[in-house]
Design a protein around this motif. Structure first.
Motif, mmCIF file in Angstrom:
data_model
loop_
_atom_site.group_PDB
_atom_site.id
_atom_site.type_symbol
_atom_site.label_atom_id
_atom_site.label_comp_id
_atom_site.label_asym_id
_atom_site.label_seq_id
_atom_site.Cartn_x
_atom_site.Cartn_y
_atom_site.Cartn_z
ATOM 1 N N TYR A 55 -98.085 11.626 37.231
ATOM 2 C CA TYR A 55 -99.548 11.557 37.228
ATOM 3 C C TYR A 55 -99.952 11.520 35.764
ATOM 4 C CZ TYR A 55 -104.458 12.771 37.753
ATOM 5 O OH TYR A 55 -105.820 12.761 37.693
ATOM 6 N N VAL A 56 -100.680 10.483 35.369
ATOM 7 C CA VAL A 56 -100.936 10.223 33.954
ATOM 8 C C VAL A 56 -102.414 10.351 33.624
ATOM 9 C CG1 VAL A 56 -100.761 8.523 32.093
ATOM 10 C CG2 VAL A 56 -98.951 8.685 33.808
ATOM 11 N N ILE A 57 -102.705 11.089 32.573
ATOM 12 C CA ILE A 57 -104.030 11.078 31.953
ATOM 13 C C ILE A 57 -103.844 10.386 30.616
ATOM 14 C CG2 ILE A 57 -105.917 12.454 31.024
ATOM 15 C CD1 ILE A 57 -105.202 14.663 32.975
ATOM 16 N N GLY A 58 -104.369 9.185 30.508
ATOM 17 C CA GLY A 58 -104.176 8.421 29.283
ATOM 18 C C GLY A 58 -104.696 7.013 29.446
ATOM 19 N N THR A 113 -106.985 9.837 25.293
ATOM 20 C CA THR A 113 -107.963 8.950 25.913
ATOM 21 C C THR A 113 -109.311 9.196 25.259
ATOM 22 O OG1 THR A 113 -109.094 8.326 27.978
ATOM 23 C CG2 THR A 113 -108.355 10.610 27.788
ATOM 24 N N ARG A 114 -110.140 8.191 25.271
ATOM 25 C CA ARG A 114 -111.467 8.317 24.655
ATOM 26 C C ARG A 114 -112.396 9.172 25.508
ATOM 27 N NH1 ARG A 114 -109.783 3.120 24.686
ATOM 28 N NH2 ARG A 114 -109.367 2.081 22.700
ATOM 29 N N THR A 115 -112.092 9.247 26.811
ATOM 30 C CA THR A 115 -112.972 9.983 27.725
ATOM 31 C C THR A 115 -112.139 10.823 28.678
ATOM 32 O OG1 THR A 115 -113.001 8.038 29.185
ATOM 33 C CG2 THR A 115 -114.836 8.274 27.634
ATOM 34 N N TYR A 116 -111.871 12.072 28.302
ATOM 35 C CA TYR A 116 -111.142 12.966 29.201
ATOM 36 C C TYR A 116 -112.038 13.318 30.390
ATOM 37 C CZ TYR A 116 -107.360 13.622 25.856
ATOM 38 O OH TYR A 116 -106.298 13.428 25.021
ATOM 39 N N SER A 117 -111.477 13.175 31.578
ATOM 40 C CA SER A 117 -112.224 13.416 32.813
ATOM 41 C C SER A 117 -111.921 14.810 33.341
ATOM 42 C CB SER A 117 -111.837 12.364 33.859
ATOM 43 O OG SER A 117 -112.149 12.796 35.160
ATOM 44 N N PHE A 118 -112.996 15.577 33.632
ATOM 45 C CA PHE A 118 -112.807 16.912 34.209
ATOM 46 C C PHE A 118 -112.102 16.811 35.562
ATOM 47 C CE2 PHE A 118 -114.151 20.751 36.505
ATOM 48 C CZ PHE A 118 -113.785 21.716 35.572
ATOM 49 N N THR A 119 -112.391 15.759 36.306
ATOM 50 C CA THR A 119 -111.744 15.559 37.604
ATOM 51 C C THR A 119 -110.246 15.353 37.426
ATOM 52 O OG1 THR A 119 -113.753 14.573 38.526
ATOM 53 C CG2 THR A 119 -111.683 14.090 39.665
ATOM 54 N N GLN A 120 -109.859 14.534 36.432
ATOM 55 C CA GLN A 120 -108.439 14.293 36.172
ATOM 56 C C GLN A 120 -107.737 15.571 35.699
ATOM 57 O OE1 GLN A 120 -108.739 10.928 33.390
ATOM 58 N NE2 GLN A 120 -107.556 9.738 34.866
ATOM 59 N N ILE A 121 -108.398 16.327 34.832
ATOM 60 C CA ILE A 121 -107.807 17.565 34.325
ATOM 61 C C ILE A 121 -107.601 18.565 35.467
ATOM 62 C CG2 ILE A 121 -108.229 19.560 32.837
ATOM 63 C CD1 ILE A 121 -109.672 17.598 30.913
ATOM 64 N N GLY A 149 -117.344 11.978 14.015
ATOM 65 C CA GLY A 149 -116.693 13.240 13.672
ATOM 66 C C GLY A 149 -115.495 13.481 14.570
ATOM 67 N N SER A 150 -115.002 14.717 14.587
ATOM 68 C CA SER A 150 -113.795 15.043 15.349
ATOM 69 C C SER A 150 -114.029 14.975 16.852
ATOM 70 C CB SER A 150 -113.311 16.450 14.979
ATOM 71 O OG SER A 150 -112.916 16.507 13.627
ATOM 72 N N LEU A 151 -112.975 14.532 17.553
ATOM 73 C CA LEU A 151 -112.976 14.501 19.016
ATOM 74 C C LEU A 151 -111.821 15.358 19.517
ATOM 75 C CD1 LEU A 151 -113.400 10.663 19.699
ATOM 76 C CD2 LEU A 151 -115.124 12.445 20.066
ATOM 77 N N PRO A 152 -111.982 16.050 20.656
ATOM 78 C CA PRO A 152 -110.846 16.781 21.212
ATOM 79 C C PRO A 152 -109.738 15.797 21.567
ATOM 80 C CG PRO A 152 -112.646 16.668 22.795
ATOM 81 C CD PRO A 152 -113.187 16.158 21.494
ATOM 82 N N ALA A 153 -108.511 16.147 21.211
ATOM 83 C CA ALA A 153 -107.384 15.255 21.443
ATOM 84 C C ALA A 153 -106.361 15.924 22.351
ATOM 85 C CB ALA A 153 -106.762 14.840 20.117
ATOM 86 N N CYS A 154 -105.205 15.320 22.461
ATOM 87 C CA CYS A 154 -104.199 15.715 23.443
ATOM 88 C C CYS A 154 -103.847 17.204 23.366
ATOM 89 C CB CYS A 154 -102.952 14.864 23.228
ATOM 90 S SG CYS A 154 -101.665 15.088 24.472
ATOM 91 N N GLY A 155 -103.644 17.716 22.149
ATOM 92 C CA GLY A 155 -103.250 19.115 22.000
ATOM 93 C C GLY A 155 -104.291 20.085 22.520
ATOM 94 N N ALA A 156 -105.570 19.765 22.304
ATOM 95 C CA ALA A 156 -106.649 20.642 22.756
ATOM 96 C C ALA A 156 -106.748 20.648 24.280
ATOM 97 C CB ALA A 156 -107.974 20.201 22.141
ATOM 98 N N VAL A 157 -106.613 19.473 24.886
ATOM 99 C CA VAL A 157 -106.688 19.396 26.346
ATOM 100 C C VAL A 157 -105.445 20.028 26.973
ATOM 101 C CG1 VAL A 157 -106.888 17.840 28.329
ATOM 102 C CG2 VAL A 157 -108.154 17.355 26.223
#
Length: 285
Positions: A115-118, A146-154, A181-189
């Motif tokens: 299952y991929v988020i990306g 991803t540019r738009t992390y989805s709460f549903t996917q998470i 400015g800064s965006l949350p990235a893979c490590g934060a999610v």
């Protein structure tokens, strides 16, 4: 000669370092690995001399790869973007954390499911390695950029991990840049998912030396004759060092010369930019 004196004279050679900070008794450099952001491009513009460095690498016939932790883009996408910035780098000379992740999963569990988020960089790499992308009882949850992390996917990822799926992430970078400015990235999610599940991911990208080793295999390179160029001590240099490579820190990115001594390890070599490395391509030293 007293033993202690004799031992102290050997220390630089035992650790592979001369007093000037360069590796001794190494084989000539036959392969080159280079980070992208801060080394070849900076804020979308080529670093001065980067075009000549890449041109000389290609003319020399030396094997090389440009590495990036960014898993959003395919190598073909990145080649086009780099060409627009004035750097002619073929797609086969680009190695992303998405490719390294796909190679790792193919080695671990060939023909598995995830299952991929990306975005396209990650999904394409996994498809090409023979993986099935599904949210039905997958072997892995794979988190990328991803540019738009989805709460549903998470939420779905959390429930699948709770159900027994193994957790993989392409890279540990907590934030990424944008024009605003800064965006949350893979490590934060990934940290959010870990907090919810108690399960830590396995990060494939830098600073995991796995990224370096997979890149070496991709170009049939050997650690004793390969250099890694980077602008970050905590990712590029440490992972190159742990993979046994000749490490070169460039000062065209995020680390300044006075910050180097703050780290408990050091690069084999420090230069202002990749332009200073052009003579090394021919000499190998």
């Amino acid at each position: 000669m007293p033993f202690t004196s004799h031992l102290s004279s050997l220390v630089p050679y035992l650790f592979g370092l001369e007093h000037g900070g360069t590796v001794t008794e190494r084989k000539p450099i036959e392969c080159w690995l280079s980070d992208m952001d801060g080394v070849l491009v900076h804020e979308g513009q080529p670093v001065p001399g980067a075009d000549k460095f890449i041109r000389r690498l290609r003319e020399s016939g030396k094997r090389f790869l440009v590495l990036t932790n960014n898993s959003i883009y395919t190598p073909r996408d990145l080649a086009v973007r780099l060409r627009a910035a004035g750097l002619d780098i073929p797609q086969e000379s680009i190695w992303t954390s998405a490719l390294a992740t796909a190679k790792f999963l193919d080695d671990q569990r060939p023909g598995g499911s995830a299952y991929v988020i990306g975005e396209a960089g990650l999904t394409t790499a996994l498809h090409e390695s023979g993986y099935i992308l599904t949210d039905i009882d997958p072997d892995y949850v794979v988190l990328g950029e991803t540019r738009t992390y989805s709460f549903t996917q998470i939420t779905r990822a959390i429930r699948l991990i709770e159900g027994g799926a193994r957790f993989i992430a392409t890279n540990p970078d907590p934030v990424g840049p944008s024009n605003e400015g800064s965006l949350p990235a893979c490590g934060a999610v990934a940290a959010m998912i870990t907090k919810a599940t108690g399960v830590e991911p396995y990060f494939v990208g830098k600073p995991n030396p796995m990224m370096m080793r997979s890149a070496l295999r991709a170009i049939d390179g050997h650690s004793e004759s390969t250099a890694m160029i980077g602008d970050r001590m905590d990712t590029d240099i440490v992972s190159g060092m742990e993979a046994g490579l000749h490490t070169i820190l460039v000062l065209s990115g995020v680390v300044s010369k006075d910050q180097i001594d703050r780290y408990p390890f050091r690069p084999s070599q420090v230069v202002d930019s990749v332009a200073d490395l052009i003579p090394m391509i021919d000499s190998g030293t």
